[in-house]
Design a protein around this motif. Structure first.
Motif, PDB file in Angstrom:
ATOM      1  N   VAL A 187      87.259  48.632  13.632  1.00 30.87           N
ATOM      2  CA  VAL A 187      86.765  49.979  13.883  1.00 30.87           C
ATOM      3  C   VAL A 187      85.418  50.153  13.193  1.00 30.87           C
ATOM      4  O   VAL A 187      85.314  50.037  11.967  1.00 30.87           O
ATOM      5  N   ARG A 188      84.397  50.386  13.999  1.00 27.75           N
ATOM      6  CA  ARG A 188      83.102  50.826  13.478  1.00 27.75           C
ATOM      7  C   ARG A 188      82.738  52.080  14.248  1.00 27.75           C
ATOM      8  O   ARG A 188      82.780  52.073  15.472  1.00 27.75           O
ATOM      9  N   TYR A 189      82.414  53.150  13.528  1.00 29.70           N
ATOM     10  CA  TYR A 189      82.153  54.406  14.232  1.00 29.70           C
ATOM     11  C   TYR A 189      80.918  55.084  13.684  1.00 29.70           C
ATOM     12  O   TYR A 189      80.774  55.273  12.480  1.00 29.70           O
ATOM     13  N   LEU A 190      80.048  55.425  14.619  1.00 29.58           N
ATOM     14  CA  LEU A 190      78.828  56.154  14.302  1.00 29.58           C
ATOM     15  C   LEU A 190      79.042  57.611  14.702  1.00 29.58           C
ATOM     16  O   LEU A 190      79.302  57.915  15.857  1.00 29.58           O
ATOM     17  N   ARG A 191      78.954  58.505  13.744  1.00 31.57           N
ATOM     18  CA  ARG A 191      79.208  59.932  13.882  1.00 31.57           C
ATOM     19  C   ARG A 191      80.666  60.225  14.262  1.00 31.57           C
ATOM     20  O   ARG A 191      80.972  60.728  15.338  1.00 31.57           O
ATOM     21  N   PRO A 192      81.592  59.972  13.356  1.00 28.32           N
ATOM     22  CA  PRO A 192      83.000  60.327  13.586  1.00 28.32           C
ATOM     23  C   PRO A 192      83.264  61.766  13.133  1.00 28.32           C
ATOM     24  O   PRO A 192      83.611  62.014  11.986  1.00 28.32           O
ATOM     25  N   GLU A 193      83.101  62.720  14.007  1.00 30.00           N
ATOM     26  CA  GLU A 193      83.250  64.127  13.637  1.00 30.00           C
ATOM     27  C   GLU A 193      84.685  64.458  13.238  1.00 30.00           C
ATOM     28  O   GLU A 193      85.643  63.794  13.643  1.00 30.00           O
ATOM     29  N   VAL A 194      84.821  65.523  12.460  1.00 31.37           N
ATOM     30  CA  VAL A 194      86.126  65.952  11.958  1.00 31.37           C
ATOM     31  C   VAL A 194      87.111  66.181  13.096  1.00 31.37           C
ATOM     32  O   VAL A 194      88.272  65.764  13.023  1.00 31.37           O
ATOM     33  N   ALA A 195      86.667  66.836  14.168  1.00 30.40           N
ATOM     34  CA  ALA A 195      87.564  67.178  15.271  1.00 30.40           C
ATOM     35  C   ALA A 195      88.175  65.949  15.933  1.00 30.40           C
ATOM     36  O   ALA A 195      89.261  66.026  16.516  1.00 30.40           O
ATOM     37  N   LEU A 196      87.501  64.815  15.849  1.00 31.60           N
ATOM     38  CA  LEU A 196      88.028  63.576  16.414  1.00 31.60           C
ATOM     39  C   LEU A 196      88.892  62.828  15.412  1.00 31.60           C
ATOM     40  O   LEU A 196      89.963  62.319  15.754  1.00 31.60           O
ATOM     41  N   MET A 197      88.442  62.764  14.165  1.00 33.81           N
ATOM     42  CA  MET A 197      89.083  61.887  13.190  1.00 33.81           C
ATOM     43  C   MET A 197      90.268  62.523  12.463  1.00 33.81           C
ATOM     44  O   MET A 197      91.224  61.829  12.119  1.00 33.81           O
ATOM     45  N   GLU A 198      90.221  63.830  12.232  1.00 35.90           N
ATOM     46  CA  GLU A 198      91.318  64.440  11.469  1.00 35.90           C
ATOM     47  C   GLU A 198      92.672  64.288  12.153  1.00 35.90           C
ATOM     48  O   GLU A 198      93.655  63.927  11.496  1.00 35.90           O
ATOM     49  N   PRO A 199      92.791  64.530  13.471  1.00 38.34           N
ATOM     50  CA  PRO A 199      94.093  64.332  14.116  1.00 38.34           C
ATOM     51  C   PRO A 199      94.542  62.861  14.100  1.00 38.34           C
ATOM     52  O   PRO A 199      95.721  62.577  14.310  1.00 38.34           O
ATOM     53  N   CYS A 200      93.596  61.954  13.859  1.00 35.90           N
ATOM     54  CA  CYS A 200      93.900  60.514  13.860  1.00 35.90           C
ATOM     55  C   CYS A 200      94.020  59.958  12.443  1.00 35.90           C
ATOM     56  O   CYS A 200      94.060  58.731  12.264  1.00 35.90           O
ATOM     57  N   PHE A 201      94.049  60.848  11.441  1.00 36.86           N
ATOM     58  CA  PHE A 201      94.007  60.405  10.050  1.00 36.86           C
ATOM     59  C   PHE A 201      95.129  59.417   9.730  1.00 36.86           C
ATOM     60  O   PHE A 201      94.912  58.362   9.126  1.00 36.86           O
TER      61      PHE A 201
END
Length: 269
Positions: A145-159
């Motif tokens: 996993v490499r991510y450029l600009r992982p916004e909260v709305a995308l990443m928090e549900p996937c924590f």
């Protein structure tokens, strides 16, 4: 036959598209020979409608009768395949048109024939988290996993999914904005500190990131489109198109060069 040939290709396209059953019926005859009664059941049409449609197909040399069954000719197979490709193109285009203004030029410029290789996931009224859920499912299939600009709305549900990947030894690098990193540090201090201690987890910061998020997974590239004010995920595109992979790798590398490492302690003072 002569009368049919007096029309234009647009007339044939119009003929096929004017009734919902015609394209599916022709497609079903490319698989194997089928009887009229079977076609009625498959396409939910009356016997008289099936009889008329098959007669029209025969007039165009798209199907031929073999005993009591019908089968598509090579001409019919070509038309069926072409119409399926055209429908796929329009299905993808209908999804892309609402998010077109978010897409990077490099994605817009890929050949249109590769559009069918783009999986476009949009929110729906009864399923607003479809893009996030799609991303979560992709995480379950990757070892990188490499991510450029992982916004909260995308990443928090996937924590939890991200934590599981880190625990499993998956290498993960995130390049995000300071505000995003600050949110996770202050909202989940213990878990953030634990993640930062892992050798396979790296967080970098950059102040000027692209409008879309770009994810590099093992076999897929993801592009996340965010609503400018709220940061909500308006769409997720994922693909294995080589040209988009090349662009994503290059874009990621160009921001990684200028990104700076951070530590949770800097946000907890």
């Amino acid at each position: 036959m002569g009368t049919l040939n007096n029309g234009s290709p647009i007339d044939d396209i119009g003929y096929l598209s004017r009734s919902e059953h015609r394209i599916p019926m022709l497609v079903s005859l490319t698989d194997r020979p089928r009887s009229r009664s079977e076609l009625c059941e498959l396409n939910e049409v009356s016997s008289s409608t099936a009889r008329r449609t098959l007669s029209e197909f025969e007039d165009r040399t798209w199907v031929q009768k073999e005993g009591y069954q019908y089968v598509a000719t090579r001409l019919g197979e070509a038309i069926a395949t072409g119409m399926e490709d055209l429908i796929d193109l329009f299905e993808t285009e209908r999804k892309l048109r609402d998010i077109w203004h978010w897409l990077p030029d490099e994605v817009i410029e890929v050949p249109t024939e590769t559009w069918s290789e783009l999986t476009v996931t949009l929110p729906e009224p009864d399923s607003p988290y479809r893009p996030v859920n799609r991303f979560k499912s992709l995480l379950q299939q990757t070892n990188e996993v490499r991510y450029l600009r992982p916004e909260v709305a995308l990443m928090e549900p996937c924590f939890d999914a991200l934590l599981s990947l880190i625990d499993a030894g998956v290498d993960m690098t995130l390049i995000d904005r300071p505000s995003c990193h600050s949110y996770f540090i202050t909202t989940y201090p213990e878990r953030s500190l634990e993640m930062e201690k892992r050798d396979n987890f790296t967080v970098l910061e950059h102040d000027k990131l692209p409008q879309c998020g770009i994810g590099l997974l093992e076999t897929r590239v993801t592009i996340s489109c965010y609503e400018q004010d709220s940061g909500s995920v308006q769409a997720l595109i994922d693909t294995d198109v080589p040209a988009i992979r090349e662009w994503a790798e290059s874009t990621y590398a160009s921001f990684e060069i200028d990104a700076r490492p951070v530590t949770p302690e800097a946000y907890m003072e």
